[in-house]
Design an enzyme around this catalytic site. Structure first.
Site, PDB file in Angstrom:
ATOM      1  CB  ALA A 242      -0.945   0.013   1.204  1.00  0.00           C
TER       2      ALA A 242
ATOM      3  CG  ASP B 190       0.147  -2.421   3.603  1.00  0.00           C
ATOM      4  OD1 ASP B 190       0.141  -2.143   4.822  1.00  0.00           O
ATOM      5  OD2 ASP B 190       0.969  -1.946   2.797  1.00  0.00           O
TER       6      ASP B 190
ATOM      7  CG  ASP C 230      -0.609  -6.414  12.875  1.00  0.00           C
ATOM      8  OD1 ASP C 230       0.588  -6.288  12.535  1.00  0.00           O
ATOM      9  OD2 ASP C 230      -1.058  -5.983  13.958  1.00  0.00           O
TER      10      ASP C 230
ATOM     11  N   GLY D 223       7.492  -3.146   6.280  1.00  0.00           N
ATOM     12  CA  GLY D 223       8.464  -2.787   7.303  1.00  0.00           C
ATOM     13  C   GLY D 223       8.119  -1.456   7.937  1.00  0.00           C
TER      14      GLY D 223
ATOM     15  CE1 TYR E  36      13.911   0.128   9.410  1.00  0.00           C
ATOM     16  CE2 TYR E  36      16.132   0.958   9.072  1.00  0.00           C
ATOM     17  CZ  TYR E  36      14.931   0.531   8.556  1.00  0.00           C
ATOM     18  OH  TYR E  36      14.742   0.490   7.196  1.00  0.00           O
TER      19      TYR E  36
END
Length: 258
Positions: A11, A33, A42, A72, A152
């Site tokens: 998306a 998505d 999810d 991500g 991250y």
């Protein structure tokens, strides 16, 4: 010949650009998505990961030609590890049987130049051991001690190392499925825009990810590389972390290749 691709994170960002490119080339694309896609799931949760696999089976009849794991997030939060590593690995492992039933199957996950930045060993090792509870706890501890920025980079280091480990195995190379990661530098998306709009953060970003070739990338400039890696033309590239970073890796690591 038209192929059937499944793209997570379809998306927005690189996922949306890749899906658009593949559709423009005449291929079938199944988007996944959180919302607004063919499969809404999810990937931070086991339930959502199972829904992705079930939805893919139902929509394809049991066979896929490519899986492109783009989903991500970039937050100083344990959720980042759940999506970027465990969600991506579950996507690839869960859909691998569908790839095995496809034609010229290929798989790609989106990594990051941040995989060469400092990481938290506790997060990375727990992730590679498949221990989500411990990895999340380690990420939470990093945030609590003021090192949330490591979450991250750790998530991307872990998924990149997983690709290196998995790609040569019987399940992937032995089944004729190239498995690679694309590691972009800074890409202009809704995820990076707030940082780049802040002058101080922009300076920090440009220092940590120097991109001498053409500067920051648009998602549409990353998509063609993803498309090629998942095409039948790619017969021998596997287990690679392919940097699409405007030269950042070369600047940061010099002439060291490993």
């Amino acid at each position: 010949m038209p192929r059937t691709h499944l793209v997570t994170g379809a998306a927005s960002g690189i996922g949306r650009a890749t899906a658009a490119l593949l559709r423009a080339r005449g291929h079938t694309v199944i988007g996944a998505d959180l919302k607004g896609s063919d499969i809404c799931a999810d990937l931070s949760t086991p339930k959502g990961r199972g829904e992705l696999v079930l939805g893919a089976r139902e929509l394809t009849g049991g066979g896929l030609d490519t899986v492109i794991a783009c989903a991500g997030i970039a937050r100083f939060d344990p959720l980042t590890v759940k999506v970027n590593h465990f969600g991506a690995v579950a996507t690839l492992e869960g859909l691998r049987p569908l790839l095995a039933a496809g034609t010229d199957p290929r798989a790609v996950v989106i990594g990051s130049i941040d995989s060469v930045h400092p990481a938290d060993p506790a997060i990375v090792e727990a992730a590679l051991a498949g221990d989500e509870e411990t990895a999340v706890a380690a990420a939470r501890a990093a945030v609590d001690r003021g090192e949330g920025h490591l979450v991250y980079s750790s998530s991307k280091a872990a998924v990149s190392r997983w690709v290196r480990r998995a790609a040569p195995t019987a399940d992937w190379a032995g089944a004729g499925i190239p498995l690679n990661a694309v590691a972009p530098g800074v890409v202009l998306t809704t995820m990076t825009r707030p940082m780049l709009d802040d002058p101080e953060m922009r300076l920090l970003v440009e220092r940590s990810v120097p991109m001498p070739l053409h500067g920051h990338a648009r998602p549409e400039q990353i998509a063609p590389l993803v498309a090629w890696l998942t095409s039948p033309e790619n017969t021998h590239v596997t287990g690679q972390i392919v940097f699409a970073d405007g030269g950042a890796d070369a600047v940061l690591r010099g002439d060291g290749t490993w």
